[in-house]
Motif scaffolding. Structure first.
Motif, PDB file in Angstrom:
ATOM      1  N   ILE A   7     102.063 -39.937  65.783  1.00  0.00           N
ATOM      2  CA  ILE A   7     101.174 -38.856  65.333  1.00  0.00           C
ATOM      3  C   ILE A   7      99.729 -39.210  65.645  1.00  0.00           C
ATOM      4  O   ILE A   7      98.971 -38.389  66.169  1.00  0.00           O
ATOM      5  CB  ILE A   7     101.373 -38.569  63.828  1.00  0.00           C
ATOM      6  CG1 ILE A   7     102.721 -37.883  63.600  1.00  0.00           C
ATOM      7  CG2 ILE A   7     100.227 -37.727  63.267  1.00  0.00           C
ATOM      8  CD1 ILE A   7     103.124 -37.756  62.142  1.00  0.00           C
ATOM      9  N   CYS A   8      99.322 -40.431  65.326  1.00  0.00           N
ATOM     10  CA  CYS A   8      97.959 -40.885  65.579  1.00  0.00           C
ATOM     11  C   CYS A   8      97.630 -40.791  67.070  1.00  0.00           C
ATOM     12  O   CYS A   8      96.560 -40.300  67.452  1.00  0.00           O
ATOM     13  CB  CYS A   8      97.774 -42.309  65.078  1.00  0.00           C
ATOM     14  SG  CYS A   8      96.090 -42.946  65.244  1.00  0.00           S
ATOM     15  N   SER A   9      98.535 -41.234  67.900  1.00  0.00           N
ATOM     16  CA  SER A   9      98.305 -41.204  69.348  1.00  0.00           C
ATOM     17  C   SER A   9      98.176 -39.772  69.853  1.00  0.00           C
ATOM     18  O   SER A   9      97.296 -39.468  70.668  1.00  0.00           O
ATOM     19  CB  SER A   9      99.439 -41.909  70.085  1.00  0.00           C
ATOM     20  OG  SER A   9      99.427 -43.287  69.790  1.00  0.00           O
ATOM     21  N   ILE A  10      99.026 -38.882  69.384  1.00  0.00           N
ATOM     22  CA  ILE A  10      98.952 -37.483  69.810  1.00  0.00           C
ATOM     23  C   ILE A  10      97.611 -36.883  69.417  1.00  0.00           C
ATOM     24  O   ILE A  10      96.957 -36.223  70.226  1.00  0.00           O
ATOM     25  CB  ILE A  10     100.118 -36.672  69.211  1.00  0.00           C
ATOM     26  CG1 ILE A  10     101.444 -37.137  69.816  1.00  0.00           C
ATOM     27  CG2 ILE A  10      99.904 -35.173  69.442  1.00  0.00           C
ATOM     28  CD1 ILE A  10     102.671 -36.647  69.065  1.00  0.00           C
ATOM     29  N   ASP A  33      97.582 -35.049  78.825  1.00  0.00           N
ATOM     30  CA  ASP A  33      98.793 -34.237  78.649  1.00  0.00           C
ATOM     31  C   ASP A  33     100.051 -35.084  78.786  1.00  0.00           C
ATOM     32  O   ASP A  33     101.006 -34.929  78.026  1.00  0.00           O
ATOM     33  CB  ASP A  33      98.844 -33.091  79.669  1.00  0.00           C
ATOM     34  CG  ASP A  33      97.889 -31.964  79.331  1.00  0.00           C
ATOM     35  OD1 ASP A  33      97.469 -31.857  78.157  1.00  0.00           O
ATOM     36  OD2 ASP A  33      97.568 -31.179  80.244  1.00  0.00           O
ATOM     37  N   SER A  34     100.052 -35.966  79.754  1.00  0.00           N
ATOM     38  CA  SER A  34     101.196 -36.839  79.977  1.00  0.00           C
ATOM     39  C   SER A  34     101.435 -37.744  78.772  1.00  0.00           C
ATOM     40  O   SER A  34     102.577 -37.920  78.319  1.00  0.00           O
ATOM     41  CB  SER A  34     100.950 -37.677  81.234  1.00  0.00           C
ATOM     42  OG  SER A  34     101.972 -38.614  81.404  1.00  0.00           O
ATOM     43  N   ARG A  35     100.389 -38.306  78.248  1.00  0.00           N
ATOM     44  CA  ARG A  35     100.524 -39.193  77.085  1.00  0.00           C
ATOM     45  C   ARG A  35     100.938 -38.420  75.836  1.00  0.00           C
ATOM     46  O   ARG A  35     101.740 -38.901  75.033  1.00  0.00           O
ATOM     47  CB  ARG A  35      99.226 -39.954  76.860  1.00  0.00           C
ATOM     48  CG  ARG A  35      98.986 -40.971  77.958  1.00  0.00           C
ATOM     49  CD  ARG A  35      97.728 -41.748  77.779  1.00  0.00           C
ATOM     50  NE  ARG A  35      97.561 -42.678  78.880  1.00  0.00           N
ATOM     51  CZ  ARG A  35      96.530 -43.461  79.016  1.00  0.00           C
ATOM     52  NH1 ARG A  35      95.561 -43.461  78.118  1.00  0.00           N
ATOM     53  NH2 ARG A  35      96.452 -44.284  80.039  1.00  0.00           N
ATOM     54  N   ILE A  36     100.376 -37.226  75.673  1.00  0.00           N
ATOM     55  CA  ILE A  36     100.752 -36.384  74.527  1.00  0.00           C
ATOM     56  C   ILE A  36     102.247 -36.081  74.581  1.00  0.00           C
ATOM     57  O   ILE A  36     102.968 -36.240  73.595  1.00  0.00           O
ATOM     58  CB  ILE A  36      99.921 -35.079  74.505  1.00  0.00           C
ATOM     59  CG1 ILE A  36      98.471 -35.388  74.125  1.00  0.00           C
ATOM     60  CG2 ILE A  36     100.529 -34.061  73.536  1.00  0.00           C
ATOM     61  CD1 ILE A  36      97.505 -34.249  74.393  1.00  0.00           C
ATOM     62  N   ARG A  91      88.739 -42.606  65.122  1.00  0.00           N
ATOM     63  CA  ARG A  91      88.148 -43.914  65.443  1.00  0.00           C
ATOM     64  C   ARG A  91      88.615 -44.405  66.809  1.00  0.00           C
ATOM     65  O   ARG A  91      87.824 -44.917  67.606  1.00  0.00           O
ATOM     66  CB  ARG A  91      88.490 -44.935  64.362  1.00  0.00           C
ATOM     67  CG  ARG A  91      87.664 -44.761  63.098  1.00  0.00           C
ATOM     68  CD  ARG A  91      87.693 -45.992  62.227  1.00  0.00           C
ATOM     69  NE  ARG A  91      89.030 -46.366  61.846  1.00  0.00           N
ATOM     70  CZ  ARG A  91      89.499 -46.371  60.598  1.00  0.00           C
ATOM     71  NH1 ARG A  91      88.716 -46.049  59.614  1.00  0.00           N
ATOM     72  NH2 ARG A  91      90.728 -46.722  60.344  1.00  0.00           N
ATOM     73  N   GLN A  92      89.898 -44.250  67.078  1.00  0.00           N
ATOM     74  CA  GLN A  92      90.417 -44.681  68.376  1.00  0.00           C
ATOM     75  C   GLN A  92      89.842 -43.838  69.515  1.00  0.00           C
ATOM     76  O   GLN A  92      89.509 -44.375  70.578  1.00  0.00           O
ATOM     77  CB  GLN A  92      91.948 -44.602  68.389  1.00  0.00           C
ATOM     78  CG  GLN A  92      92.596 -45.637  67.509  1.00  0.00           C
ATOM     79  CD  GLN A  92      94.111 -45.516  67.503  1.00  0.00           C
ATOM     80  OE1 GLN A  92      94.709 -44.778  68.280  1.00  0.00           O
ATOM     81  NE2 GLN A  92      94.746 -46.269  66.611  1.00  0.00           N
ATOM     82  N   ALA A  93      89.718 -42.540  69.295  1.00  0.00           N
ATOM     83  CA  ALA A  93      89.140 -41.667  70.320  1.00  0.00           C
ATOM     84  C   ALA A  93      87.671 -42.021  70.559  1.00  0.00           C
ATOM     85  O   ALA A  93      87.209 -42.037  71.709  1.00  0.00           O
ATOM     86  CB  ALA A  93      89.283 -40.200  69.914  1.00  0.00           C
ATOM     87  N   ALA A  94      86.934 -42.313  69.504  1.00  0.00           N
ATOM     88  CA  ALA A  94      85.529 -42.707  69.643  1.00  0.00           C
ATOM     89  C   ALA A  94      85.415 -43.991  70.460  1.00  0.00           C
ATOM     90  O   ALA A  94      84.544 -44.102  71.335  1.00  0.00           O
ATOM     91  CB  ALA A  94      84.883 -42.876  68.269  1.00  0.00           C
ATOM     92  N   VAL A 154     100.209 -31.155  67.359  1.00  0.00           N
ATOM     93  CA  VAL A 154     100.840 -32.466  67.235  1.00  0.00           C
ATOM     94  C   VAL A 154     102.296 -32.407  67.679  1.00  0.00           C
ATOM     95  O   VAL A 154     102.753 -33.261  68.424  1.00  0.00           O
ATOM     96  CB  VAL A 154     100.748 -33.010  65.787  1.00  0.00           C
ATOM     97  CG1 VAL A 154     101.574 -34.275  65.619  1.00  0.00           C
ATOM     98  CG2 VAL A 154      99.290 -33.273  65.423  1.00  0.00           C
ATOM     99  N   PHE A 155     103.012 -31.379  67.250  1.00  0.00           N
ATOM    100  CA  PHE A 155     104.439 -31.330  67.495  1.00  0.00           C
ATOM    101  C   PHE A 155     104.828 -30.548  68.747  1.00  0.00           C
ATOM    102  O   PHE A 155     106.001 -30.475  69.081  1.00  0.00           O
ATOM    103  CB  PHE A 155     105.170 -30.786  66.267  1.00  0.00           C
ATOM    104  CG  PHE A 155     105.020 -31.705  65.096  1.00  0.00           C
ATOM    105  CD1 PHE A 155     105.805 -32.841  64.990  1.00  0.00           C
ATOM    106  CD2 PHE A 155     104.064 -31.479  64.129  1.00  0.00           C
ATOM    107  CE1 PHE A 155     105.652 -33.716  63.937  1.00  0.00           C
ATOM    108  CE2 PHE A 155     103.904 -32.344  63.068  1.00  0.00           C
ATOM    109  CZ  PHE A 155     104.699 -33.464  62.973  1.00  0.00           C
ATOM    110  N   GLY A 156     103.860 -29.985  69.432  1.00  0.00           N
ATOM    111  CA  GLY A 156     104.135 -29.318  70.700  1.00  0.00           C
ATOM    112  C   GLY A 156     105.010 -28.104  70.541  1.00  0.00           C
ATOM    113  O   GLY A 156     104.670 -27.190  69.806  1.00  0.00           O
ATOM    114  N   GLY A 157     106.143 -28.094  71.235  1.00  0.00           N
ATOM    115  CA  GLY A 157     107.074 -26.976  71.178  1.00  0.00           C
ATOM    116  C   GLY A 157     107.743 -26.832  69.822  1.00  0.00           C
ATOM    117  O   GLY A 157     108.478 -25.896  69.579  1.00  0.00           O
TER     118      GLY A 157
END
Length: 154
Positions: A52-55, A75-78, A112-115, A139-142
């Motif tokens: 969730i955090c990564s998305i 997009d690929s990572r998400i 924080r990670q994005a910053a 977060v959950f896409g489809g």
């Protein structure tokens, strides 16, 4: 007397499994067995929280970095993390009621990670992160959250 749990964890696991299969419950190392089962449960939650955090992080970065090359990367990572997340949710459906709460809790860590990532890449704009909306649907896409259920949009 040596403790197999401390000396050879793999062997201890095999022994405990064998004792369970043979229903020799009185010989089980209950204290350590309970500790390991609780640890597995925490790891299950942590895996979902990490996805969730990564998305959320990649959604934030994507919103602030409109370059086509970077967007494809985000997009690929998400997509990769959504696939992992949904696999874990399917294997642990009892965690569904906690998903919205997890999204809210992980938002701060994702910011924080994005910053940090923005700074590493030489971009300004980390002060704008709090203004970007990332929905449960993002977060959950489809899949999306409706009340407490994860539903498939088809």
């Amino acid at each position: 007397m040596t403790n197999l749990y401390d000396d050879d964890f793999y062997r201890w696991l095999q022994q405990q499994a064998q004792l369970l299969c043979e229903r020799r419950f009185s010989e089980l190392d209950l204290d350590n067995l309970v500790e390991e089962i609780q640890s597995l449960a925490r790891a299950e939650v942590r895996t979902i929280e990490d996805a969730i955090c990564s998305i959320i992080k990649y959604r934030l970065l994507k919103a602030l970095m409109p370059e086509a090359r970077q967007r494809w990367c985000w997009d690929s990572r998400i997509s990769e993390h959504q696939s992992t997340l949904l696999t874990w949710i399917e294997s642990s459906p009892s965690l569904k009621p906690r998903l919205l709460e997890m999204c809210k809790e992980e938002r701060e860590y994702a910011e924080r990670q994005a910053a940090d990532e923005l700074q590493r890449l030489g971009y300004a704009g980390d002060e704008m992160l709090k203004q970007i909306t990332v929905s449960a649907r993002d977060v959950f896409g489809g899949w999306y959250i409706d009340g407490l259920e994860v539903l498939n949009e088809e």
